[in-house]
Every structure is written in structure tokens, then in C-alpha cells.
Design a protein around this motif. Structure first.
Motif, mmCIF file in Angstrom:
data_model
loop_
_atom_site.group_PDB
_atom_site.id
_atom_site.type_symbol
_atom_site.label_atom_id
_atom_site.label_comp_id
_atom_site.label_asym_id
_atom_site.label_seq_id
_atom_site.Cartn_x
_atom_site.Cartn_y
_atom_site.Cartn_z
ATOM 1 N N GLN A 76 0.750 -1.143 -0.090
ATOM 2 C CA GLN A 76 -0.170 0.070 0.009
ATOM 3 C C GLN A 76 0.954 1.332 -0.094
ATOM 4 O OE1 GLN A 76 -3.206 -0.369 -0.460
ATOM 5 N NE2 GLN A 76 -2.785 -2.521 -0.391
ATOM 6 N N HIS A 77 2.135 1.043 0.368
ATOM 7 C CA HIS A 77 2.934 2.010 0.168
ATOM 8 C C HIS A 77 3.428 2.844 -0.840
ATOM 9 C CE1 HIS A 77 6.235 5.133 1.378
ATOM 10 N NE2 HIS A 77 5.890 4.854 2.685
ATOM 11 N N PRO A 78 3.357 3.951 -1.352
ATOM 12 C CA PRO A 78 3.807 4.313 -2.761
ATOM 13 C C PRO A 78 4.943 3.937 -3.143
ATOM 14 C CG PRO A 78 3.199 6.320 -1.485
ATOM 15 C CD PRO A 78 2.897 4.897 -0.708
ATOM 16 N N GLY A 79 5.969 4.069 -2.171
ATOM 17 C CA GLY A 79 7.412 3.901 -2.532
ATOM 18 C C GLY A 79 7.929 2.377 -2.518
ATOM 19 N N ILE A 80 6.857 1.621 -2.294
ATOM 20 C CA ILE A 80 7.217 0.070 -2.375
ATOM 21 C C ILE A 80 6.545 -0.578 -3.642
ATOM 22 C CG2 ILE A 80 7.192 -2.225 -1.064
ATOM 23 C CD1 ILE A 80 7.361 -0.464 1.564
ATOM 24 N N VAL A 81 7.401 -1.117 -4.435
ATOM 25 C CA VAL A 81 6.784 -1.192 -5.909
ATOM 26 C C VAL A 81 6.582 -2.761 -6.466
ATOM 27 C CG1 VAL A 81 7.174 1.067 -6.527
ATOM 28 C CG2 VAL A 81 8.805 -0.771 -7.117
ATOM 29 N N ALA A 82 7.396 -3.761 -5.720
ATOM 30 C CA ALA A 82 7.506 -4.871 -5.924
ATOM 31 C C ALA A 82 8.106 -5.757 -4.908
ATOM 32 C CB ALA A 82 8.286 -5.043 -7.350
ATOM 33 N N VAL A 83 8.099 -7.287 -5.269
ATOM 34 C CA VAL A 83 8.833 -8.083 -4.400
ATOM 35 C C VAL A 83 9.647 -8.927 -5.076
ATOM 36 C CG1 VAL A 83 6.722 -9.706 -3.805
ATOM 37 C CG2 VAL A 83 8.636 -9.708 -2.252
ATOM 38 N N LYS A 84 10.711 -9.511 -4.593
ATOM 39 C CA LYS A 84 11.354 -10.725 -5.178
ATOM 40 C C LYS A 84 11.201 -11.809 -4.224
ATOM 41 C CE LYS A 84 16.198 -12.469 -6.082
ATOM 42 N NZ LYS A 84 17.714 -11.974 -5.833
ATOM 43 N N GLU A 85 10.435 -12.775 -4.762
ATOM 44 C CA GLU A 85 10.038 -13.939 -3.848
ATOM 45 C C GLU A 85 10.985 -14.895 -4.163
ATOM 46 O OE1 GLU A 85 8.512 -15.708 -2.036
ATOM 47 O OE2 GLU A 85 7.141 -14.522 -0.803
#
Length: 286
Positions: free
Chosen positions: A153-162
Motif C-alpha cells: 500500500q506504500h507508494p514507495g514500495i513497488v514490487a517483491v522478489k519472492e
């Protein structure tokens, strides 16, 4: 959204153990020429735990300069000290990085609330979009789906490497994540299964050696060409397995050295493959 193949760059060393910038630049040029979608310097594959701060900055700076205007650079600036992660990320931004890869804090095993505060502090203070890196096998802490959804939900967090390896957890995330939040595989062997379930791509080890093939596979999946993607995946699968015959990045660097792309040099505590594993690795495509 972030899509495609992003190469987790190895760090070539000279025989005296110093960074081989010539080999590093050559590797980046090959990656770009073969159509890679982005570069990730100074991650685990780049032997980041053994690099000095000024060496990390040099690798980020060179990658940003060579890739400028061509592909984005996601700099590995994670740390288990939040203040240090913020400082390293600010410096990476000054050096030309486009995003930052932030690993789950290792060893100190924070709670979900601690993880949330860690990542949001970096997002708010450091000035670069964050790609989270969930790798419990190295960090001893997993980021569960509710935490990832909160962070997304944070605009500065755009993706995750899972890289949890837990397909049930990954599928749960893919079903409920916001549409603008990218999920990237952190394991080459799970790239196709994850993309079938809706993931956008991979931060790849194998693409150091096989950028063209990894681009073909992931772009085929993005284009819904399952037959082509499966063909490339099945061809590369033995390498996906053997590149982890010992701790990453020792196998992939060994294979690349055998092909003349860099020196077979590591920094302790990493060292050369055991002879029996070296034989298995180098016979992958014999």
C-alpha cells in the motif's frame, strides 16, 4: 509495473581479489545487447557480504553509467541496520540507481511490525522505489502475505522478489496483491510456475550466463506463448538445478569462468566448488 528479466549481476574479481571492472562492464554490455530488462548489482549473487562500502558504490556507479538510458538499475542496498540501509540507498540514488532491492533484515529476526517499520522508513527517507526481497533461507525471517499486502500500500514500495520457495504463499499473494504491485521470482527454477500463476518475471542468477534464453522465456510468458516459454524452460532447467549445487554464486561464476567470461575467483568464506560438484556443473549441457 516491473516486468521481465532482471539480472542479479555477479561481481568479477581479478586474480588478486580486486574487482575486475573490465569484465564487469563487458558483462553488462552483453546483458543489454541480449535484451535484458534490468540489472541488479550488489546483491547476494554479487557477493555483497564480502564487498567494502566503496566497492559497492563503484559497482552501482558503473552499472548505472553503462545502463543509462537503456535499462533500469535496481541497486542492492539492503542491510539489517535500518539507518545503514537508508544511507546506502541515498548514496545509490546519487550514483544513478533507479530503484533499490531491500532484503529482509537478516540475523536479528524482526517481527512483522519491525519489518514494516524498517521498509517504510527506507521508502520515506531514502528516495528510491523499493523492491522487497523475501529470502527466509538466508535471512531467517519470512514476509507473510498480510505483511506484504500492508507494505504494497506504500507508494514507495513497488514490487517483491519472492524467494521463499513456498508456492502456496506465493499464489496467495498473487491472488490478492494490488494490480500495480509486481511479483518477481527469486528462483530461476520457479520462474515459469510463478508466471503461470501471474508473476511478472524474475530477478535471475542464470541470466548472467544465459541472458538471451531467459529473455525469450519470460517474454514468451508475458506474451502468453506458453509453448515457447516451456521449451526454453525445459532446456535450461538442468542449469537451474546445478547452479545451486553449492552456495550461489559459486556455481554460476564457475560456469562463466569456464566459458572465459571472468576469472574463477571468490572471496572467503566462499571458495571453489568441490571437484565432484564442479564436474556435474560443467557437464550440464554436454
Amino acid at each position: 509495473m516491473i516486468k521481465g528479466v532482471f539480472t542479479a549481476l555477479v561481481t568479477p574479481f581479478n586474480k588478486d581479489g580486486s574487482i575486475d571492472i573490465g569484465a564487469y562492464k563487458a558483462l553488462i554490455h552483453i546483458q543489454i545487447e541480449q535484451g535484458i530488462d534490468g540489472l541488479v548489482p550488489v546483491g547476494t549473487t554479487g557477493e555483497s557480504p564480502t564487498l567494502e562500502p566503496e566497492e559497492k558504490e563503484l559497482l552501482i556507479k558503473v552499472a548505472a553509467e553503462v545502463a543509462s538510458g537503456k535499462v533500469p538499475v535496481i541497486a542492492g542496498t539492503g542491510c539489517n541496520v535500518t539507518k545503514h540501509a537508508v544511507e546506502a540507498t541515498k548514496r545509490a540514488k546519487d550514483l544513478g540507481a533507479d530503484m533499490t532491492l531491500q532484503v529482509t533484515p537478516y540475523y536479528n529476526k524482526p517481527s512483522a511490525e519491525g519489518l514494516y517499520r524498517h521498509f517504510t522508513t527506507i521508502a520515506e527517507e531514502a528516495g528510491l522505489p523499493i523492491v522487497l526481497y523475501n529470502v527466509p533461507g538466508r535471512s531467517a525471517v519470512n514476509m507473510p502475505t498480510p505483511l506484504l499486502l500492508r507494505l504494497a500500500q506504500h507508494p514507495g514500495i513497488v514490487a517483491v522478489k519472492e524467494a521463499s520457495g513456498n508456492m502456496c504463499q506465493i499464489q496467495d499473494l498473487l491472488h490478492v496483491r494490488p494490480s500495480e504491485f509486481s511479483v518477481l521470482s527469486g528462483d530461476d527454477s520457479l520462474t515459469l510456475p510463478m508466471m503461470i500463476c501471474g508473476a511478472e518475471g524474475i530477478i535471475s542468477v542464470a541470466s548472467n550466463m544465459f541472458p538471451k534464453e531467459m529473455v525469450e522465456m519470460t517474454h514468451a510468458m508475458l506474451d502468453k506463448n506458453m509453448e515457447k516459454a516451456l521449451s526454453v524452460y525445459n532446456h535450461l532447467y538442468p542449469f537451474f538445478v546445478n547452479q545451486f549445487i553449492e552456495a550461489n554464486p559459486v556455481p554460476v561464476k564457475t560456469y562463466m569462468a569456464n566459458k572465459g567470461l571472468l576469472n574463477e575467483v571468490f572471496r572467503l568464506p566462499l571458495c571453489e566448488l568441490r571437484p565432484e560438484n564442479r564436474k556435474i556443473l560443467l557437464s550440464t549441457f554436454d
